[in-house]
Write an enzyme that holds these catalytic residues in place. Structure first.
Site: not given
Ligand SMILES: NC(=O)c1ccc[n+]([C@@H]2O[C@H](COP(=O)([O-])OP(=O)(O)OC[C@H]3O[C@@H](n4cnc5c(N)ncnc54)[C@H](O)[C@@H]3O)[C@@H](O)[C@H]2O)c1
Length: 363
Positions: A124, A146, A188, A230, A240, A244, A248, A251, A255, A268
């Protein structure tokens, strides 16, 4: 270059975001965030070979009594699933982790969301530390609590709010990030200027070359600025209920585009760049904002090498239908984040679908 620390003020659940070079080696910074003896470091097969050994060595430095186990998951959004969460639970069980265990998430947003989700569920809720290694994760997903996994039916459908104990951003890790991923992260970054900070928008215009060349002081400053913005929003509206949602901006369009083009065709951040452009142009069409601000935003996104036009073959009706499924809609009404101009995003309820259709069919 000094380390910048920004606090996310959430009473007893407040935590620091540290930003600077070489932080992976700063044992004490991690130790302060670790709850008990058991630590599971979750990463993936791309990031692990680059940084996992170093992080584990740093955690174990100084003859600590920590029991540290690494877990490497497959890479990519396709693995942000309940199956991967189950692998984390199995690793925690094997480690004999109980309530005072800590998960450390080393990777991009996929690993952060997944490991955070597992931390929210295990007994939990246990402690977790975000060590983001993509620009997107540094400025957005690692801050704010999140967490989620995807289902076949949609992205982020199963999740929880669970704040980390600390966010430790070692900007040196950006050195290995592919250029396309870096550019996507800038979508972003630009979003923060677009939604609430016109001065930062101008700063980004002035520093675009340095940022794209990965100049460490410029990157550090941009990341700290986004995290501070943020952190403020999250402290005022953690779950949110209002403000907050402004994060988006772009977004709902973005999305829907990700869904229609199949995850992976557009990153993304690329989908969000197109989405922000559409949100700005729709605002102009609805006479809520000047058209010139939409053009200004497009120029900045394009300067960072980001797309601003809808990909060929996207059907307007299909896009609108997909947008209707967005979590941000309430009771089936289309609710979008639009703007009054640069730095002035706003929530708009009951957006006229005909205006969206007209915008999407105007090429
Ligand atoms: N929780 C939230 O508030 C929130 C906000 C925005 C996005 N997200 C989520 O985040 C995700 C996207 O994140 P992302 O864009 O970081 O994608 P990701 O985690 O897939 O990373 C992108 C690519 O870069 C590689 N990588 C990461 N760090 C590296 C480094 N230092 N050197 C070389 N390669 C590296 C990863 O292995 C992957 O292949 C989505 O699932 C999205 O829904 C969440």
């Amino acid at each position: 270059m000094s380390v910048q620390v920004i606090d996310v003020e959430l009473g007893a659940r407040s935590y620091p975001i540290a930003i600077g070079p070489g932080l992976l080696d700063e044992n004490q910074r991690f130790r302060r965030a670790i709850a008990g003896r058991h630590v599971l470091v979750v990463s993936n097969e791309v990031v692990a070979p680059l940084y996992l050994d170093r992080l584990c060595a740093s955690l174990g430095a100084g003859g600590t009594d920590l029991i540290i186990a690494p877990l490497r998951l497959p890479d990519g959004e396709a693995h942000k699933t309940l199956d991967s969460a189950a692998r984390i639970f199995a690793a925690l069980a094997e480690l004999r982790a109980n309530r005072d265990a800590t998960i450390v998430a080393l990777g991009g947003g996929v690993i952060g969301d997944l490991a955070g989700f597992a931390a929210a569920c295990w007994m939990r809720g246990i402690a977790f530390v975000q060590v983001p290694t993509t620009l997107l994760a540094m400025v957005d997903s690692s801050v704010g609590g999140k967490t989620a996994v995807d289902l076949a039916q949609g992205k982020n459908l199963v999740g929880a709010f669970h704040q980390p104990r600390a966010v430790i951003i070692d900007i040196d890790t950006l050195a290995t990030l592919p250029q396309r991923e870096l550019r996507a992260g800038f979508a972003e970054v630009i979003k923060y200027g677009a939604l609430g900070d016109a001065a930062f928008f101008t700063w980004l215009e002035q520093h675009a070359d340095a940022l794209l060349a990965r100049d460490p002081p410029a990157l550090s400053q941009a990341i700290a600025h986004c995290c501070a913005q943020k952190a403020g929003i999250v402290a005022r509206d953690e779950t949110e209920q209002g403000e907050r949602a402004l994060l988006n901006f772009g977004h709902t369009f973005g999305h829907a585009l990700e869904t229609l083009t199949g995850y992976g065709a557009l990153l993304h951040g690329e989908a969000i760049a197109i989405g922000m452009t559409l949100a700005a142009r729709l605002s102009a069409r609805l006479r809520r904002a000047p058209e010139s601000d939409a053009a200004h935003l497009m120029r900045l996104l394009e300067r960072f090498g980001l797309p601003t036009m809808l990909p060929e073959g996207i059907d307007a009706d299909e896009l609108i239908e997909t947008m209707q499924l967005d979590k941000k809609n309430l009771s089936g009404r289309l609710r979008l984040i639009l703007w009054r101009g640069i730095g002035m995003a706003e929530i708009v309820k009951d957006v006229d679908e005909a205006a969206i259709r007209a915008l999407l069919t105007q090429r």
